[in-house]
Write an enzyme that holds these catalytic residues in place. Structure first.
Site, mmCIF file in Angstrom:
data_model
loop_
_atom_site.group_PDB
_atom_site.id
_atom_site.type_symbol
_atom_site.label_atom_id
_atom_site.label_comp_id
_atom_site.label_asym_id
_atom_site.label_seq_id
_atom_site.Cartn_x
_atom_site.Cartn_y
_atom_site.Cartn_z
ATOM 1 N N THR A 204 0.836 -1.206 0.000
ATOM 2 C CA THR A 204 0.000 0.000 0.000
ATOM 3 C C THR A 204 0.874 1.260 0.000
ATOM 4 O O THR A 204 1.980 1.232 0.540
ATOM 5 C CB THR A 204 -0.848 -0.037 1.300
ATOM 6 N N ASP A 235 -8.309 -1.802 4.882
ATOM 7 C CA ASP A 235 -8.365 -0.590 5.705
ATOM 8 C C ASP A 235 -8.138 0.695 4.920
ATOM 9 O O ASP A 235 -8.564 1.772 5.356
ATOM 10 C CB ASP A 235 -7.318 -0.667 6.827
ATOM 11 N N GLY A 258 -4.894 -5.299 6.679
ATOM 12 C CA GLY A 258 -6.032 -4.403 6.784
ATOM 13 C C GLY A 258 -7.087 -4.806 7.796
ATOM 14 O O GLY A 258 -7.678 -3.950 8.458
HETATM 15 N N1 GLY Z 1 -3.538 -2.454 4.056
HETATM 16 C C1 GLY Z 1 -4.072 -2.773 2.810
HETATM 17 C C2 GLY Z 1 -5.085 -3.812 2.838
HETATM 18 O O1 GLY Z 1 -5.141 -4.602 3.773
HETATM 19 O O2 GLY Z 1 -5.876 -3.880 1.915
#
Ligand code: GLY
Length: 337
Positions: A204, A235, A258
């Protein structure tokens, strides 16, 4: 004793509520991440490391140039994230990871610390820069979050750039997807655990910035998690989990597993500790990442920026692609140095 306790309480409340710096008092600052994860030293060749560092540096310079020219933190956040979304190196925009069906589905969000306005999109599949769409949702719609087809319909109305789904594909991510499928088959894991091989979750991108007016902003963009399915949303587009910004406390962008970041409302918790408990951004991030996240079994990291220009890049994974520019200070790093 009770009096001393009350005095200390009042003192800490005073520091939490102390007047914000006047415009121009706090240093122009931009902090970025490009994902956290199993980034042990030696994982990348020197030329791969150089490529990551150079792209992080470009993203920092692009965002900082916006701040230096008097631009808003929000513009700096968007500009720096676009650089990383357009790079095949990160799990956002081009270079996003693949879902179980072998597709790319993108999530993003942005928040303005001055107004507390926020915008988010999830599960979009043809938008070149999801962060731009998140901003359009914030500024040109009455809503905070849009998903899938509806979000793309709105993007069409707003004249945002569309690409074919194949634009997001890179050979490296395709190979990682294939190997995750094979690994899962060989381990005969069930649906409940599937999609979660430890090394396939991260990448990310996120940015927090502080501008000359003393305004904070934060944004996050991702392809999510390799092998995700059923319209899974992480998230990154959840305000308070992946992204949060409020001039009264701080700006945060998260990266990591997330599901844990959503359950623990990581970004909001850090800013709440700054706002209500009078903690520094370092104390709040340390508590949330090394105690709450660690104890819950999750992993990842955050970048946090306070209204005074205090910043921290905290993670409990082996490494995190990250960087900061604040005046003469400029650093980019990958491993836990
Ligand atoms: N942190 C990115 C996801 O879990 O989609």
């Amino acid at each position: 004793m009770i009096r001393l306790g009350l005095f200390l309480l009042a003192l800490s409340a005073t520091s939490a509520l102390s007047a914000p710096p006047e415009p121009g008092e706090a240093p122009l600052t931009i902090v970025i991440h490009g994902g956290a994860g199993a980034l042990e030293r030696g994982r990348y060749t020197p030329s791969e490391e150089a490529a990551y560092k150079s792209k992080l540096s470009e993203a920092l310079d692009t965002g900082y140039a916006v701040l230096e020219s008097g631009g808003a933190a929000l513009d700096a956040v968007e500009a720096a994230i676009v650089v990383m979304e357009n790079s095949p190196l990160f799990n956002a925009g081009k270079g996003a990871v693949f879902t179980r069906e072998g597709e790319n589905e993108l999530d993003a969000s942005i928040m303005d610390g001055r107004t507390k306005a926020a915008g988010a999109v999830a599960g979009v599949t043809h938008i070149k820069n999801p962060i731009r769409l998140a901003r359009a949702v914030m500024e040109r719609s009455p809503h905070v979050m849009m998903i899938g087809k509806g979000a793309e319909e709105f993007a069409k109305e707003q004249g945002l750039e569309f690409v074919k789904r194949s634009y997001f594909r890179t050979e490296a991510r395709w190979k990682a997807y294939k190997s995750a499928v094979e690994k899962e088959k060989s381990e005969k894991r069930g649906d409940k655990e599937s999609g979660l091989p430890h090394d396939f979750k991260y990448g990310t991108v996120g940015v927090v910035a502080l501008d000359a007016n003393g305004d904070l902003a934060a944004g996050t963009s991702t392809g999510g998690m390799t092998l995700k399915r059923y319209g899974r949303v992480g998230d990154a587009p959840i305000i308070g989990a992946g992204t949060f910004a409020d001039n009264n406390s701080c700006a945060v962008s998260s990266t990591g597993w997330g599901e844990y970041f959503i359950r623990l409302t990581i970004a909001r918790d850090i800013c709440a500790q700054v706002e209500y408990a009078g903690k520094t951004v370092a104390e709040a991030a340390n508590n949330v990442i090394h105690e709450r996240l660690q104890e819950s079994g999750g992993d990842g990291g955050v970048i946090v920026l306070g209204r005074n220009g205090d910043y921290v890049m905290e993670f409990n994974s082996a490494g995190m692609f990250r960087g900061v520019r604040q005046g003469e200070v400029k650093e980019v790093a990958i491993y836990r140095d």
